[in-house]
Each structure stands twice: as C-alpha cells, then as structure tokens.
Design a protein around this motif. Structure first.
Motif, PDB file in Angstrom:
ATOM      1  N   TYR A 201      22.393 -16.287 -21.816  1.00  0.00           N
ATOM      2  CA  TYR A 201      23.310 -16.246 -22.961  1.00  0.00           C
ATOM      3  C   TYR A 201      23.712 -17.673 -23.311  1.00  0.00           C
ATOM      4  CZ  TYR A 201      24.040 -11.348 -21.572  1.00  0.00           C
ATOM      5  OH  TYR A 201      23.866 -10.030 -21.237  1.00  0.00           O
ATOM      6  N   TYR A 202      23.864 -17.940 -24.611  1.00  0.00           N
ATOM      7  CA  TYR A 202      24.435 -19.241 -24.969  1.00  0.00           C
ATOM      8  C   TYR A 202      25.501 -19.078 -26.044  1.00  0.00           C
ATOM      9  CZ  TYR A 202      20.828 -19.239 -28.719  1.00  0.00           C
ATOM     10  OH  TYR A 202      20.020 -18.921 -29.780  1.00  0.00           O
ATOM     11  N   LYS A 203      26.573 -19.825 -25.834  1.00  0.00           N
ATOM     12  CA  LYS A 203      27.682 -19.842 -26.792  1.00  0.00           C
ATOM     13  C   LYS A 203      27.372 -20.982 -27.739  1.00  0.00           C
ATOM     14  CE  LYS A 203      32.073 -18.706 -27.848  1.00  0.00           C
ATOM     15  NZ  LYS A 203      32.223 -17.661 -28.859  1.00  0.00           N
ATOM     16  N   TYR A 204      27.282 -20.686 -29.039  1.00  0.00           N
ATOM     17  CA  TYR A 204      26.820 -21.711 -29.981  1.00  0.00           C
ATOM     18  C   TYR A 204      27.982 -22.332 -30.765  1.00  0.00           C
ATOM     19  CZ  TYR A 204      24.086 -24.146 -33.473  1.00  0.00           C
ATOM     20  OH  TYR A 204      23.569 -25.135 -34.277  1.00  0.00           O
ATOM     21  N   GLU A 205      28.341 -23.543 -30.359  1.00  0.00           N
ATOM     22  CA  GLU A 205      29.447 -24.262 -31.013  1.00  0.00           C
ATOM     23  C   GLU A 205      28.975 -25.109 -32.197  1.00  0.00           C
ATOM     24  OE1 GLU A 205      32.986 -24.264 -30.250  1.00  0.00           O
ATOM     25  OE2 GLU A 205      32.246 -22.394 -29.409  1.00  0.00           O
ATOM     26  N   GLY A 206      27.660 -25.129 -32.426  1.00  0.00           N
ATOM     27  CA  GLY A 206      27.116 -25.928 -33.532  1.00  0.00           C
ATOM     28  C   GLY A 206      27.442 -25.382 -34.914  1.00  0.00           C
ATOM     29  N   VAL A 207      28.061 -24.203 -34.978  1.00  0.00           N
ATOM     30  CA  VAL A 207      28.403 -23.644 -36.304  1.00  0.00           C
ATOM     31  C   VAL A 207      29.691 -24.253 -36.873  1.00  0.00           C
ATOM     32  CG1 VAL A 207      27.241 -21.434 -35.924  1.00  0.00           C
ATOM     33  CG2 VAL A 207      29.623 -21.685 -35.239  1.00  0.00           C
ATOM     34  N   SER A 208      30.329 -25.141 -36.132  1.00  0.00           N
ATOM     35  CA  SER A 208      31.576 -25.742 -36.639  1.00  0.00           C
ATOM     36  C   SER A 208      31.263 -26.744 -37.754  1.00  0.00           C
ATOM     37  CB  SER A 208      32.298 -26.476 -35.498  1.00  0.00           C
ATOM     38  OG  SER A 208      31.769 -27.780 -35.347  1.00  0.00           O
ATOM     39  N   PRO A 209      32.276 -27.166 -38.537  1.00  0.00           N
ATOM     40  CA  PRO A 209      32.027 -28.109 -39.637  1.00  0.00           C
ATOM     41  C   PRO A 209      31.354 -29.417 -39.192  1.00  0.00           C
ATOM     42  CG  PRO A 209      34.209 -27.166 -39.856  1.00  0.00           C
ATOM     43  CD  PRO A 209      33.678 -26.697 -38.530  1.00  0.00           C
ATOM     44  N   ALA A 210      31.700 -29.915 -38.007  1.00  0.00           N
ATOM     45  CA  ALA A 210      31.082 -31.171 -37.555  1.00  0.00           C
ATOM     46  C   ALA A 210      29.785 -30.921 -36.797  1.00  0.00           C
ATOM     47  CB  ALA A 210      32.061 -31.941 -36.665  1.00  0.00           C
ATOM     48  N   GLY A 211      29.549 -29.683 -36.398  1.00  0.00           N
ATOM     49  CA  GLY A 211      28.309 -29.359 -35.707  1.00  0.00           C
ATOM     50  C   GLY A 211      28.431 -29.322 -34.194  1.00  0.00           C
ATOM     51  N   SER A 212      29.666 -29.265 -33.675  1.00  0.00           N
ATOM     52  CA  SER A 212      29.844 -29.195 -32.221  1.00  0.00           C
ATOM     53  C   SER A 212      31.202 -28.579 -31.894  1.00  0.00           C
ATOM     54  CB  SER A 212      29.775 -30.597 -31.603  1.00  0.00           C
ATOM     55  OG  SER A 212      30.970 -31.303 -31.881  1.00  0.00           O
ATOM     56  N   HIS A 213      31.510 -28.606 -30.588  1.00  0.00           N
ATOM     57  CA  HIS A 213      32.791 -28.076 -30.102  1.00  0.00           C
ATOM     58  C   HIS A 213      33.975 -28.966 -30.458  1.00  0.00           C
ATOM     59  CE1 HIS A 213      31.406 -31.096 -27.277  1.00  0.00           C
ATOM     60  NE2 HIS A 213      32.579 -31.104 -26.669  1.00  0.00           N
ATOM     61  N   LYS A 214      33.731 -30.209 -30.865  1.00  0.00           N
ATOM     62  CA  LYS A 214      34.822 -31.196 -30.986  1.00  0.00           C
ATOM     63  C   LYS A 214      35.942 -30.797 -31.969  1.00  0.00           C
ATOM     64  CE  LYS A 214      33.063 -34.329 -28.091  1.00  0.00           C
ATOM     65  NZ  LYS A 214      33.726 -34.835 -26.883  1.00  0.00           N
ATOM     66  N   PRO A 215      35.660 -30.088 -33.066  1.00  0.00           N
ATOM     67  CA  PRO A 215      36.776 -29.724 -33.948  1.00  0.00           C
ATOM     68  C   PRO A 215      37.827 -28.824 -33.281  1.00  0.00           C
ATOM     69  CG  PRO A 215      34.719 -29.539 -35.146  1.00  0.00           C
ATOM     70  CD  PRO A 215      34.364 -29.753 -33.693  1.00  0.00           C
ATOM     71  N   ASN A 216      37.476 -28.136 -32.185  1.00  0.00           N
ATOM     72  CA  ASN A 216      38.471 -27.283 -31.521  1.00  0.00           C
ATOM     73  C   ASN A 216      39.703 -28.092 -31.119  1.00  0.00           C
ATOM     74  OD1 ASN A 216      36.687 -25.120 -31.646  1.00  0.00           O
ATOM     75  ND2 ASN A 216      35.825 -25.552 -29.622  1.00  0.00           N
ATOM     76  N   THR A 217      39.477 -29.319 -30.671  1.00  0.00           N
ATOM     77  CA  THR A 217      40.622 -30.155 -30.298  1.00  0.00           C
ATOM     78  C   THR A 217      41.032 -31.090 -31.438  1.00  0.00           C
ATOM     79  OG1 THR A 217      41.525 -31.681 -28.654  1.00  0.00           O
ATOM     80  CG2 THR A 217      39.167 -31.885 -29.118  1.00  0.00           C
ATOM     81  N   ALA A 218      40.090 -31.475 -32.310  1.00  0.00           N
ATOM     82  CA  ALA A 218      40.451 -32.378 -33.417  1.00  0.00           C
ATOM     83  C   ALA A 218      41.494 -31.720 -34.322  1.00  0.00           C
ATOM     84  CB  ALA A 218      39.207 -32.741 -34.231  1.00  0.00           C
ATOM     85  N   VAL A 219      41.287 -30.451 -34.639  1.00  0.00           N
ATOM     86  CA  VAL A 219      42.227 -29.751 -35.523  1.00  0.00           C
ATOM     87  C   VAL A 219      43.594 -29.648 -34.844  1.00  0.00           C
ATOM     88  CG1 VAL A 219      42.732 -27.526 -36.619  1.00  0.00           C
ATOM     89  CG2 VAL A 219      40.426 -28.496 -36.767  1.00  0.00           C
ATOM     90  N   ALA A 220      43.588 -29.298 -33.556  1.00  0.00           N
ATOM     91  CA  ALA A 220      44.856 -29.185 -32.831  1.00  0.00           C
ATOM     92  C   ALA A 220      45.569 -30.537 -32.774  1.00  0.00           C
ATOM     93  CB  ALA A 220      44.600 -28.660 -31.426  1.00  0.00           C
ATOM     94  N   GLN A 221      44.827 -31.596 -32.462  1.00  0.00           N
ATOM     95  CA  GLN A 221      45.461 -32.921 -32.349  1.00  0.00           C
ATOM     96  C   GLN A 221      45.987 -33.399 -33.699  1.00  0.00           C
ATOM     97  OE1 GLN A 221      43.766 -35.945 -29.764  1.00  0.00           O
ATOM     98  NE2 GLN A 221      42.302 -34.484 -28.945  1.00  0.00           N
ATOM     99  N   ALA A 222      45.216 -33.163 -34.741  1.00  0.00           N
ATOM    100  CA  ALA A 222      45.684 -33.574 -36.076  1.00  0.00           C
ATOM    101  C   ALA A 222      46.949 -32.793 -36.447  1.00  0.00           C
ATOM    102  CB  ALA A 222      44.585 -33.348 -37.113  1.00  0.00           C
ATOM    103  N   PHE A 223      46.975 -31.512 -36.122  1.00  0.00           N
ATOM    104  CA  PHE A 223      48.150 -30.684 -36.423  1.00  0.00           C
ATOM    105  C   PHE A 223      49.403 -31.247 -35.743  1.00  0.00           C
ATOM    106  CE2 PHE A 223      50.972 -27.389 -34.695  1.00  0.00           C
ATOM    107  CZ  PHE A 223      51.508 -26.881 -35.871  1.00  0.00           C
ATOM    108  N   TYR A 224      49.321 -31.508 -34.434  1.00  0.00           N
ATOM    109  CA  TYR A 224      50.512 -31.986 -33.712  1.00  0.00           C
ATOM    110  C   TYR A 224      50.923 -33.382 -34.183  1.00  0.00           C
ATOM    111  CZ  TYR A 224      50.028 -28.017 -30.524  1.00  0.00           C
ATOM    112  OH  TYR A 224      49.952 -26.751 -29.985  1.00  0.00           O
ATOM    113  N   ASN A 225      49.965 -34.221 -34.530  1.00  0.00           N
ATOM    114  CA  ASN A 225      50.309 -35.541 -35.060  1.00  0.00           C
ATOM    115  C   ASN A 225      51.027 -35.413 -36.398  1.00  0.00           C
ATOM    116  OD1 ASN A 225      49.393 -38.134 -33.571  1.00  0.00           O
ATOM    117  ND2 ASN A 225      47.730 -36.695 -33.190  1.00  0.00           N
ATOM    118  N   ARG A 226      50.512 -34.541 -37.246  1.00  0.00           N
ATOM    119  CA  ARG A 226      51.128 -34.318 -38.561  1.00  0.00           C
ATOM    120  C   ARG A 226      52.563 -33.811 -38.389  1.00  0.00           C
ATOM    121  NH1 ARG A 226      50.793 -36.337 -43.399  1.00  0.00           N
ATOM    122  NH2 ARG A 226      52.790 -35.561 -44.100  1.00  0.00           N
TER     123      ARG A 226
END
Ligand SMILES: Cc1ncc(COP(=O)(O)O)c(C=O)c1O
Length: 456
Positions: free
Chosen positions: A100-125
């Motif tokens: 089985y593989y969990k596919y994180e490439g479907v995100s806007p940037a193409g990887s898992h990284k937006p999972n934390t980018a969105v959260a970090q941007a939210f708390y900074n804002r």
C-alpha cells in the motif's frame, strides 16, 4: 475478494486532531539546550523565531491537538489523500506481499510539505506576523510555504540550496507564482551567506547553511519570523494526519501493516506515516516494524553520532540531541535535495535510540532504479526523495517472495517528481554516481561537535 485499487476517505472523515507521540513514549526526549549556558531552553527563548502557538506545540505533552477549523478547511483542497494498493507493482514483482502507498503528491506543491506549511502560516497570521523566512532543499518546502503564504497574505522569502536551485529552475518560478521571493543559498543577502561565499565562492550550499540564512533574517527583523519544513516536533506533529488517514483507509481494506516505511531527510514525512502506528503499538496494539530509509550519501540515522548538535551550519540554533553527521558536514550534491541534511529530527532520533525504529541507507542509483520500476507499474513518477521509500518497500516485497510470506507493506509516497526530471534524465544517461559519505570530511565535522557533559 475485493480488487480495490484506491481507498478514498470522505472529507467528512478527515482527522480533526494531530497525534503527538511524546506522551506514549517509554522515556521523554532529551531537553533542548541553550548553546551558551547548556541549560534547557524555555518557550520564551524561541519567541524571536516562532509564534507562541507553535512553540507550545513544540513542547506539548498532550496526545491529541486539535487542527484549527481554517487549517482543516484548506486541507480539504487535497485531503484526505488517496491510499493505493499497488496491485500492478505486486504483479510485476511476483510478490505475495500486499503493498500500500499513501500518495501525498496530490497536494498543491506536490508533496506532504503543505500539511505543515498551511498550519505554520495560519499560526503566524494569527500572531500578526507579516513575513516569513525559510530554507528549501528540494524546493518542495519553499513551494509549500509560498502557497500557504499566499492564502494567509504573508510575504515569504525562501533561501534555496544552490545545487537544487540550479537543478530545478521551475521550482523558483512555482514559488514566484504564489508571490514568494526565492534566492540561491549561500547568498549575499545575509552576513552568514557572505561569509560562506568568501570562503567558498562556488559552494553547492546545504540545508544547514540555508537554515542559518533564514534564521538570521528572522532574528534581525522584528516583522519576520522563521519557519522550518522538517525536524522540529511541531512539524512532525502536523504530518501525523498522513498516518491517521492511512489507518482509517487500511480499515476500509480490512488490513493492517506489518511494515511501515518512509524516507528520511529531516524526518517529517516518515514521522507523519509512522508515529500513529508506533503510538498504537506502544498503547498495546499490534506489532508493526517501522523502517526509515535515508541516502547512503547523507546517512545521519545509520552512521551519524547521537549527540547534541546545532541544527544549522552557522550555529544560530539551540542544541538538540539527534543523530548527526556534524553541522559543518557538506553532503555531496546528489539528486535528492530534500535528504541533504546533516541531522535527524530529535524525536525520530530518540525513537531509534529506544529501539522502536530501524534504518537503512541505499545508494542513489538503486533508489532511482526502484522509482522507475514503480513508475512503470503504477504510473506515478516519484520524487527522488520518495524513491528511497520505494526502494525499501520493493526490497521488503522481494523478501516476502523469497520467503513465501504475504505481509502488508505500507509506505509513504511523499511526493511526485514532476520538477525533478533532470535527475531522471541524468539517471538514464548513466551520469548519476553512487557516493558514500566522505569519512575524512565526516570525522572533521564530528570533531567540531559542541562539547556537552553527558548528564545534560
Ligand atoms: C518530496 C520530499 N520528500 C522528503 C523530503 C525530506 O523531508 P522530511 O524527511 O522532513 O520528510 C523532502 C524535503 O524537502 C521532500 O521534498
């Protein structure tokens, strides 16, 4: 028997909490130390760099932390991500294993990284921050923060490791599309960058150098904070939505993993898929083997020293206990920019010390070979970083074939390689070399580790 290929979770079933592994651990992780006093740092020490909400997550001992509604709302643009059963790969490998593989490439940037980018941007804002400085290795993290910054009206400045900047010009254009500014690191924009350039004008750069540049900008500008795309506890926390979703999707498949794998650069996508399963095991659940796969050319977990070290090359960060190759170690310019970091997340390192995870370090051509085999069966071209996890999963599946056992293998396909085709071109042209790390250079970097008494 079902022949389902994609296990799709409904938006309504997307997890509402991140999972924190710390309260489930048999021993707490070692404290973070101030490099001057060698005393544990407190939350206020981090205030120049991060908003307090993220600092609190960094030191939290709560098992579950609620994902704020606005963050969940944005996650729904691409989450829940699909869990695939790699039936075509299984067939190609003639393995009885269930992959089985969990596919994180479907995100806007193409990887898992937006999972934390969105959260970090939210708390900074929320904290009233106007500008964020960061580093990027592969370009995935910079792209993710650029995207998240655009959503929350934040200015984003990205120091991109020079070797990746040269390898992937379209990553820069991608970041600029979201309004971010991307400069190659080492750069003439910071004191530290200028010092490195004076010593080595043709420096490839490294994540350690780019982190120093971004930290310097944040520490010297009142309106600017710093964001890190991996390594820190709160970043790993934000990624745990991956493993929690996978757990629910495997329930749909009426299955449970015998082995869970992820590639490790700073440790965040690995933690994201693995920590929820480690937590279940620690709370009395099923035994699952957990395997981290890192590059032979930058093998912090398998060959680094478990010691207190700086997170950056310019020594601007506190000291954390982690598997490290030494903060001045310059990894060769191999084609998995996201894995060229001298250290490993303190939490992942701690789990390794506790014997809860295994690690291995294949060569880069073996990883590309696995990535190409995967692409030809499953139709997705993995990011060079993700190829390390693919290599690990294929090796496990081949072992199942040889031993005649059917195991469930779950791995994190943490990103696609659409911006990384130069690496594939080089691989097909036979230009990729297998580089082990340089023993002598490493010995020099390790000799420079800060001296910390053992009781600290
Ligand atoms: C696609 C991809 N995978 C993995 C990594 C490594 O980071 P981490 O170990 O934090 O997941 C990166 C980092 O840039 C990346 O872009």
């Amino acid at each position: 028997m079902s022949d389902t290929v994609k296990y799709l979770l409904d938006e309504a079933h997307m997890p509402k909490f991140w999972y924190n592994v710390v309260p489930d651990l048999p021993a707490p992780p070692p404290p973070v130390l101030h490099p001057g006093t060698l005393q544990p740092v407190g939350p206020t020490d981090f205030e120049p760099l991060f908003p307090m909400a993220l600092i609190q997550q960094e030191v939290s001992t709560e098992r579950h932390i609620e994902i704020p509604e606005p963050v969940r709302d944005i996650y729904r643009q691409w989450r829940p991500t699909p869990l695939f059963r790699a039936r075509r790969l299984e067939k190609a490998l003639e393995t009885p294993a269930r992959i089985y593989y969990k596919y994180e490439g479907v995100s806007p940037a193409g990887s898992h990284k937006p999972n934390t980018a969105v959260a970090q941007a939210f708390y900074n804002r929320e904290a009233g921050v106007r500008k964020i400085a960061t580093e990027t290795g592969a370009g995935q993290w910079g792209s993710s923060l650029a995207f998240a910054g655009a959503l929350f009206g934040l200015e984003v400045l990205v120091f991109m490791v020079r070797v990746s900047y040269n390898q992937k010009p379209y990553r820069r254009a991608f970041m600029e599309t979201f309004g971010a500014r991307c400069v190659p690191s080492p750069s003439p924009e910071t004191n530290f960058g200028r010092a490195v350039l004076a010593r080595t004008p043709d420096s490839n750069g490294s994540l350690g150098i780019a982190i120093s540049e971004a930290v310097e900008v944040a520490a010297t500008h009142d309106d600017t904070k710093y964001a890190l795309g991996s390594v820190l506890n709160h970043v790993l926390l934000h990624q745990t939505i991956i493993g929690q979703e996978a757990r629910l999707q495997l329930e749909m498949a009426d299955d449970y993993p015998d082995v869970v794998l992820g590639c490790t650069g700073g440790g965040s996508n690995f933690a994201g898929i693995a920590f929820p399963f480690i937590g279940e095991r620690l709370r009395g659940g099923r035994e699952t083997r957990i395997l981290a796969v890192e590059p032979a050319a930058c093998p912090s977990l398998t060959r680094g020293k478990y010691a207190y070290d700086f997170g950056d090359t310019g020594h601007m960060t506190p000291l954390t206990k982690m598997h490290t190759l030494g903060s001045t170690f310059m990894p060769p310019g191999f084609h998995a920019g996201g894995l060229r970091y001298h250290g490993m997340a303190p939490l992942v390192s701690h789990l390794r010390e506790l014997g809860l995870i295994e690690a291995r370090a294949p060569m880069q051509t073996a990883c590309f070979e696995a990535g190409v085999q995967f692409a030809r069966a499953e139709g997705i071209v993995p990011a060079p970083e993700a190829n390390h996890a693919v290599r690990g999963a294929i090796d496990e599946a081949v072992r199942c074939r040889e031993e005649g056992v059917s195991k469930a293998i779950l791995f994190n396909l943490c990103g696609h390689g659409h911006f990384d085709m130069q690496a594939y071109t080089d691989y097909f042209a036979g230009k990729l070399t297998d580089q082990s790390y340089d023993e002598q250079e490493l010995a020099m970097a390790l000799a420079g580790l800060p001296s910390v008494p053992p009781e600290s």
